[in-house]
Design an enzyme around this catalytic site. Structure first.
Site, PDB file in Angstrom:
ATOM      1  N   ASP A 247      -4.274  -0.080   4.696  1.00 61.78           N
ATOM      2  CA  ASP A 247      -3.846   0.365   3.353  1.00 61.78           C
ATOM      3  C   ASP A 247      -2.399  -0.180   2.870  1.00 61.78           C
ATOM      4  O   ASP A 247      -1.743  -0.350   3.865  1.00 61.78           O
ATOM      5  CB  ASP A 247      -3.454   2.018   3.237  1.00 61.78           C
ATOM      6  CG  ASP A 247      -4.855   2.768   3.096  1.00 61.78           C
ATOM      7  OD1 ASP A 247      -5.847   2.140   3.030  1.00 61.78           O
ATOM      8  OD2 ASP A 247      -4.643   4.112   3.142  1.00 61.78           O
ATOM      9  N   LYS A 269      -5.287   0.209  -1.050  1.00 61.34           N
ATOM     10  CA  LYS A 269      -5.728   1.179  -1.869  1.00 61.34           C
ATOM     11  C   LYS A 269      -4.673   1.944  -2.390  1.00 61.34           C
ATOM     12  O   LYS A 269      -3.677   2.133  -1.546  1.00 61.34           O
ATOM     13  CB  LYS A 269      -6.436   2.328  -0.967  1.00 61.34           C
ATOM     14  CG  LYS A 269      -7.887   2.404  -1.301  1.00 61.34           C
ATOM     15  CD  LYS A 269      -8.601   3.245   0.122  1.00 61.34           C
ATOM     16  CE  LYS A 269      -7.977   4.708  -0.114  1.00 61.34           C
ATOM     17  NZ  LYS A 269      -9.071   5.550   0.627  1.00 61.34           N
ATOM     18  N   MET A 382       2.098  11.563  -4.257  1.00 58.31           N
ATOM     19  CA  MET A 382       1.585  10.536  -5.709  1.00 58.31           C
ATOM     20  C   MET A 382       2.271  11.240  -7.101  1.00 58.31           C
ATOM     21  O   MET A 382       1.692  11.214  -7.862  1.00 58.31           O
ATOM     22  CB  MET A 382       0.086  10.529  -5.688  1.00 58.31           C
ATOM     23  CG  MET A 382      -0.613   9.865  -4.466  1.00 58.31           C
ATOM     24  SD  MET A 382      -2.187   9.933  -4.681  1.00 58.31           S
ATOM     25  CE  MET A 382      -2.517  11.446  -3.705  1.00 58.31           C
TER      26      MET A 382
END
Ligand code: SAH
Length: 469
Positions: A247, A269, A382
């Protein structure tokens, strides 16, 4: 890397040693061990050095060194106590592109002699590029302890079987899997215990039974960034993977620990990933495993925490592919530890909740009233973009504006940044600090313990340190 590590074949090749004392003797011994043709030149040559040269068909010349000596050599070591001579030798050699080492004078060297652990044919060479000879020695000692004494015999046994294995298993991937199965078997221990003929018999049996390799997928958590936080199992598998799909969040330092000849595939990603991308990743996993390869799916943090690990596993299970899961340290744990914020504490937080702050159409679909609980820590992944929304919603639903909150960005790495404040002040502080993702938000009374714990990562040196404020 400051210099290229190589192993030079000097068997029968003329190597010049300028100098006749103790240091020259040490270097000459090494050259002799590697089968070099010794030429020792010095007005005075000690008795043991003379003997060593004679014993290895070398020559000793008791005179001052001249340019022609250097010109005819393939490798030169200057170990005289006359710095002018050392300088000349270095100059003559470098002019001609002949590798030269001047003992204890890095500026005059074109190559360095590493510290070595010699269990020939296994040889470990260690260098700190001159930064710390003592550290180099420590690493050498560690290797001496870790490497079994009879690893030389194991290497010879395996070496003697290479031809047969090549004839029996014709593809490279299949051979790699077979050699790994040998090392995982009881064969090494038999050799280490001195039972070599039994080991050889066991080897032949394994080779007889060898089957085409079965592909496998390892879903591995790489932790939040600091390579020291990789688990031993993750590291072990990183040395064995044929292909690694990684990733965006997996750091270069971590990738550097993957076996050098493994194929690395970036499947970048991000939070904006679409299901089509996830479908493509699943397909890649199946495709590589279908070829009998060991496939590592390397993910930031822990694969099962906001990592879509579950989705990938379901695909594998449905396709009947073998898999292993290796947990990793999730960003919340890593960042909290390195920032000195305990996520729970008997007096301040009895529970902790991990949430995603990923915005959908500019808003966050969370059960806000349920988040406002006494002695409860919230960690948003996030969440950098949604920080104002998170702080605003929590306050709107009854959390005090004075509630301590912090953002930890690039946690556990040399670039870690921590911004601490309150629900009311944090969005502005973070904007002013120009904080970049990846980052987590921690909300709760525990944030204020940070100062008390006196642990912090200095933003200048990037080192974890313990300071008394
Ligand atoms: N599976 C991962 C999380 C993936 S989601 C884990 O267990 O950690 C990606 C989010 O993780 C980022 O947006 C950020 O919120 C967080 N994150 C990952 N690495 C981080 C780091 N080094 N510092 C701060 N946050 C990080």
């Amino acid at each position: 890397m400051e210099a290229l590590p190589v192993f030079l074949n000097v068997r029968g090749v003329r190597c010049l040693v300028a100098g006749g004392g103790e240091v020259a003797l040490r270097k000459a011994r090494l050259l002799a061990r590697a089968g070099a043709g010794l030429q020792v030149v010095s007005p005075k040559i000690s008795e043991p050095l003379g003997e060593l040269a004679r014993a290895h068909d070398g020559v000793c010349e008791r005179r001052g060194i001249v340019e022609e000596d250097v010109a005819g050599a393939c490798l030169v070591i200057a170990a005289t106590d006359d710095s002018a001579v050392n300088e000349n030798v270095s100059h003559w050699a470098r002019q001609r592109g002949i590798p030269v080492n001047v003992v204890d004078q890095p500026a005059l060297c074109s190559f360095f002699m590493p510290a070595i652990v010699d269990r020939s044919p296994i040889v470990v060479a260690i260098s700190s590029s001159g930064a710390s000879p003592v550290l180099t020695r420590n690493i050498k000692e560690l290797n001496e302890i870790m490497l079994p004494a009879r690893i030389d015999r194991l290497a010879r046994l395996l070496g003697s079987k290479r031809g047969r294995v090549k004839r029996r298993i014709d593809d490279f991937a299949g051979r790699t899997v077979f050699w790994e199965s040998v090392l995982d078997s009881g064969i090494p221990e038999l050799v280490y215990a001195g039972r070599e003929s039994e080991a050889a018999g066991e080897f032949d049996r394994l080779l007889e039974e060898a089957r085409p390799p079965r592909g496998e997928v390892w879903l591995v958590g790489a932790g939040p960034g600091d390579p020291d936080l990789l688990s031993l199992r993750a590291l072990r598998l990183m040395y064995r993977a044929d292909v690694v799909l990684y990733d965006r969040l997996v750091s270069a330092e971590i990738l550097a620990r993957v076996r050098p000849d493994a194929e690395l595939i970036h499947v970048g990603k991000g939070p904006e990933m679409h299901s089509a991308d996830q479908y493509a990743i699943n397909e890649l996993l199946l495709q590589h495993a279908g070829k009998g390869r060991k496939v590592m799916r390397l993910k930031g943090g822990d694969p099962f925490i906001f990592g879509r690990g579950g989705e990938e596993l379901i695909t594998l299970a449905e396709a009947g592919v073998n898999f292993q899961i290796v947990p990793g340290i999730t960003a919340a744990s890593g960042c909290a530890a390195y920032a000195g914020i305990p996520l729970t504490h008997r007096d301040h937080a009895h529970s902790v909740e991990f949430l995603t702050g990923h915005l959908k159409d500019g808003s966050l679909d969370l059960d806000w009233p349920a988040l406002i609980r006494h002695k409860h820590t919230l960690v948003f992944y996030m969440g950098l973009k949604s920080l104002p929304v998170v702080c605003g919603q929590l306050r709107r639903h009854g959390m005090a504006g004075t509630m301590p909150a912090a953002v930890v960005a690039s946690g556990t790495t040399a670039g870690q940044q921590i911004v601490a404040g309150t629900l009311a002040s944090l969005p502005e502080l973070v904007e002013k600090g120009e904080i970049k993702p990846p980052a987590i938000i921690i909300v709760g009374e525990v944030v204020k313990l940070r100062g008390r714990l006196e642990w912090f990562r200095s933003s200048e040196s990037g080192e974890l340190s313990r300071h008394k404020n």
